[in-house]
Design an enzyme around this catalytic site. Sequence first.
Site, mmCIF file in Angstrom:
data_model
loop_
_atom_site.group_PDB
_atom_site.id
_atom_site.type_symbol
_atom_site.label_atom_id
_atom_site.label_comp_id
_atom_site.label_asym_id
_atom_site.label_seq_id
_atom_site.Cartn_x
_atom_site.Cartn_y
_atom_site.Cartn_z
ATOM 1 N N CYS A 11 27.728 8.982 -57.686
ATOM 2 C CA CYS A 11 26.618 8.352 -56.972
ATOM 3 C C CYS A 11 25.307 8.795 -57.622
ATOM 4 O O CYS A 11 25.190 9.927 -58.085
ATOM 5 C CB CYS A 11 26.602 8.808 -55.529
ATOM 6 S SG CYS A 11 28.107 8.377 -54.661
ATOM 7 N N ARG B 83 26.291 4.609 -66.033
ATOM 8 C CA ARG B 83 26.882 5.851 -65.541
ATOM 9 C C ARG B 83 28.218 5.640 -64.835
ATOM 10 O O ARG B 83 28.913 6.592 -64.571
ATOM 11 C CB ARG B 83 25.904 6.549 -64.605
ATOM 12 C CG ARG B 83 24.763 7.132 -65.384
ATOM 13 C CD ARG B 83 23.987 8.088 -64.562
ATOM 14 N NE ARG B 83 23.075 8.835 -65.386
ATOM 15 C CZ ARG B 83 23.389 9.949 -66.024
ATOM 16 N NH1 ARG B 83 24.601 10.427 -65.934
ATOM 17 N NH2 ARG B 83 22.512 10.576 -66.751
ATOM 18 N N TRP C 127 29.874 5.722 -56.389
ATOM 19 C CA TRP C 127 31.189 5.920 -57.000
ATOM 20 C C TRP C 127 32.043 6.452 -55.854
ATOM 21 O O TRP C 127 31.842 7.572 -55.400
ATOM 22 C CB TRP C 127 31.060 6.922 -58.140
ATOM 23 C CG TRP C 127 32.295 7.161 -58.936
ATOM 24 C CD1 TRP C 127 32.803 6.389 -59.948
ATOM 25 C CD2 TRP C 127 33.181 8.293 -58.831
ATOM 26 N NE1 TRP C 127 33.933 6.964 -60.461
ATOM 27 C CE2 TRP C 127 34.194 8.131 -59.796
ATOM 28 C CE3 TRP C 127 33.222 9.422 -58.004
ATOM 29 C CZ2 TRP C 127 35.215 9.043 -59.963
ATOM 30 C CZ3 TRP C 127 34.254 10.339 -58.183
ATOM 31 C CH2 TRP C 127 35.229 10.140 -59.153
ATOM 32 N N ASN D 71 23.824 11.679 -52.856
ATOM 33 C CA ASN D 71 24.741 11.989 -53.958
ATOM 34 C C ASN D 71 25.348 13.351 -53.638
ATOM 35 O O ASN D 71 24.616 14.299 -53.376
ATOM 36 C CB ASN D 71 23.954 12.025 -55.282
ATOM 37 C CG ASN D 71 24.708 12.706 -56.399
ATOM 38 O OD1 ASN D 71 25.935 12.761 -56.380
ATOM 39 N ND2 ASN D 71 23.990 13.226 -57.372
ATOM 40 N N GLY D 72 26.685 13.425 -53.644
ATOM 41 C CA GLY D 72 27.350 14.686 -53.320
ATOM 42 C C GLY D 72 28.415 14.443 -52.263
ATOM 43 O O GLY D 72 28.794 13.300 -52.002
ATOM 44 N N GLU E 17 41.365 15.629 -77.557
ATOM 45 C CA GLU E 17 40.178 14.791 -77.387
ATOM 46 C C GLU E 17 40.498 13.340 -77.793
ATOM 47 O O GLU E 17 40.137 12.396 -77.092
ATOM 48 C CB GLU E 17 39.026 15.374 -78.219
ATOM 49 C CG GLU E 17 37.840 14.465 -78.450
ATOM 50 C CD GLU E 17 37.341 13.754 -77.212
ATOM 51 O OE1 GLU E 17 37.305 14.360 -76.132
ATOM 52 O OE2 GLU E 17 36.991 12.550 -77.327
ATOM 53 N N LYS F 211 40.444 10.015 -75.313
ATOM 54 C CA LYS F 211 39.607 8.832 -75.566
ATOM 55 C C LYS F 211 40.447 7.567 -75.548
ATOM 56 O O LYS F 211 40.004 6.541 -75.048
ATOM 57 C CB LYS F 211 38.883 9.011 -76.907
ATOM 58 C CG LYS F 211 37.583 8.322 -76.991
ATOM 59 C CD LYS F 211 36.361 9.153 -76.615
ATOM 60 C CE LYS F 211 36.483 10.033 -75.432
ATOM 61 N NZ LYS F 211 35.584 11.148 -75.440
ATOM 62 N N GLU G 232 41.072 6.802 -71.833
ATOM 63 C CA GLU G 232 39.874 6.363 -71.111
ATOM 64 C C GLU G 232 39.468 4.946 -71.485
ATOM 65 O O GLU G 232 39.109 4.151 -70.632
ATOM 66 C CB GLU G 232 38.679 7.261 -71.484
ATOM 67 C CG GLU G 232 38.689 8.612 -70.874
ATOM 68 C CD GLU G 232 37.484 9.395 -71.344
ATOM 69 O OE1 GLU G 232 36.617 9.682 -70.527
ATOM 70 O OE2 GLU G 232 37.386 9.724 -72.554
ATOM 71 N N HIS H 200 60.285 21.379 -77.204
ATOM 72 C CA HIS H 200 60.582 22.069 -75.944
ATOM 73 C C HIS H 200 60.635 21.128 -74.750
ATOM 74 O O HIS H 200 60.561 21.569 -73.615
ATOM 75 C CB HIS H 200 59.552 23.182 -75.701
ATOM 76 C CG HIS H 200 59.590 24.247 -76.748
ATOM 77 N ND1 HIS H 200 60.673 25.085 -76.922
ATOM 78 C CD2 HIS H 200 58.705 24.587 -77.719
ATOM 79 C CE1 HIS H 200 60.444 25.904 -77.934
ATOM 80 N NE2 HIS H 200 59.258 25.616 -78.436
ATOM 81 N N LYS I 269 29.866 8.778 -65.570
ATOM 82 C CA LYS I 269 29.339 9.555 -66.698
ATOM 83 C C LYS I 269 29.152 11.028 -66.357
ATOM 84 O O LYS I 269 29.396 11.892 -67.170
ATOM 85 C CB LYS I 269 28.004 8.946 -67.138
ATOM 86 C CG LYS I 269 27.359 9.635 -68.323
ATOM 87 C CD LYS I 269 28.157 9.395 -69.579
ATOM 88 C CE LYS I 269 27.699 10.204 -70.760
ATOM 89 N NZ LYS I 269 28.771 10.353 -71.759
#
Length: 608
Positions: A2, A27, A78, A104-105, A482, A486, A489, A505, A603
């Site tokens: 948010c 964002r 969000w 926001n929170g 990484e 990506k 995502e 394993h 974001k």
Amino acid sequence: MCWIFAYNGQENPLPLLIEWLRNLEYRGYDSAGVFAVAADGHFFLEKAVGKVSALATKVEKNEAKNDAYITGIAHTRWATHGGVTEANSHPHKSSQDRFFVVHNGIIENYRELKDTLQKKGYVFYSETDTEVVAKLIEDMYDGDILSTFERVLAHLVGAYALAVVDREHPDTLIGAKLGSPMIVGLSPTGTFLSSDINAVSRVATEFVMLDDREIIRIEGGKYAIFSLGQEVEKNREKITDEFQTATIGNYETFTEKEIYEIPDVFKNALKWRVNFETGEIRSDTLDALGDHEIDRIEIVASGSSYFAWIVGSYWFRELAGIPCEVRISSEFLYDTFIPSNRTLYVFMSQSGETADVRESLRMVKKKWCLTFGIVNVVGSTIARMTDMWLYTHAGVEVGVASTKNIIAQLAVLITMALSLGLKRNLQVKDAREIVRHLAELPAKFELELAGARTLNPLIEKYSQYENFFYLGRNLLYGTAHECSLKLKELTYLHAECYSAGELKHGPLALVNPDMPTIVLNLKGIMRDKTASNIKEVKARNGIVLGVVTEGDDMDDLYDDRIEVPTTHPLLTPFLPLIPMWLFAVGIAKKLGKDVDKPQNLAKSVTVE
Ligand code: F6R
């Protein structure tokens, strides 16, 4: 996450708020809303699920948009508490359409507060924690919004940045924060509240950072900040070039633009820190850090920043001889913390606002341990809270999935490892050799970018698959993670990453011709051992795409290859990133995904 934005002053807030919403679109959010109030108390409220453009269309169609308003609040949501619906979108309001709130929170005790209010007869229209705040203000109102708000805040447990408007006092805007960021933007015509410094930089000339538990009252465009009921003076800081705004230029997506900026981003991260002529590291911050007696480093981060740290931890052990442990922030925060005054606690975050990292930092600070921040967003909470910090100077990153900042993080990490190493046992000639190779990296990145088209046949071929393995060992292990993240995502395809040595394993059970393995196997990093692991995959009819050093002669090992330039073995983690990110972007575009705003992601993750 948010994000909130609010304005009180001489300008009509509505166009400002809509413009702000558009700027923050990148964002990641799932609904948006805007509220404005006129001097006579009549108000404008619109909300929409989906893109900001849907809200803008609604606003455009509403004839009341042309009225003269003096105060406004806006929000992108969000979803956390309750589904993605218009009812759950902010701004939220009290029962009498009097108090309007954006938040926001997360209010952790909202359930108890809601139960109490419901028992008193309050009826709720949404599932959110924020509506509880609006109703609580109404319930506790004592005739003065500032003192009411102060008492309301004392009942809230959790994290918040809140902006509130009382329709009976339309020329007043109230805000407060705890944990979540809130920046006060000052312009000649009025005052803004925002979760995002870059958003403020577009409209303000100066800013003030609100600290936890401070309350701001803005009236007639002028502000006053209160702490524990007393007005406090705060530093006004100038908006500088650091707070740049980003434009997409000729690129199709911001993410691609940001990948193409990497050579400059890398140079920028090292510009004032490495003297490429003499091979010396020159940073007052790192010099000062070297004076501390540190015998261990504990590193806390999330997501891509965590993976960059996995690479960095190898550098700290290898170059500085310092034991170094990397911790996922959301785990570190709830693990038993054993403080040590000879340990350096490092917190790395692009946004500088990630709640798990921020709260971990708060926990460490309570024990008076030495903290160090590596942050991109200038003035962000983590930068302000740490004892010492370095900025990555990667510029504004608009793509929700981080790219260029990771390169800048790696650049800062190797510099830090070299600097600490030189204060210990690292030989000057060895450090100089690494610096010489660092100086060559931008040209190598340029080569990789110039070769982007050669990825097209691979993008075509591998976009047919739905599941992927990523493998890497040692210094390439964090990089492999990484690259795998990506792909997930950006394409929403399934990818999992292992140390190549770990495959046998268990994960080997999944190898089959429908699940290709992408392996980072560069010269100088256990290439033969990884080759044995690849043979295990090939023996089970697995398809292998190798990311290899140019001229690598292990031809028979791979079905396909991506070649990257040679470099010093310790710098190899930098080189698979550009081609692998472009590969993921290419597949995402082919599959019609929104590269800049992947589904469900935001974001800057300001909630735990
Ligand atoms: C991945 C990505 C995220 C972030 C993570 C931490 O592409 O962007 O995994 O790395 O949310 O964010 P920061 O670095 O802002 O703390």
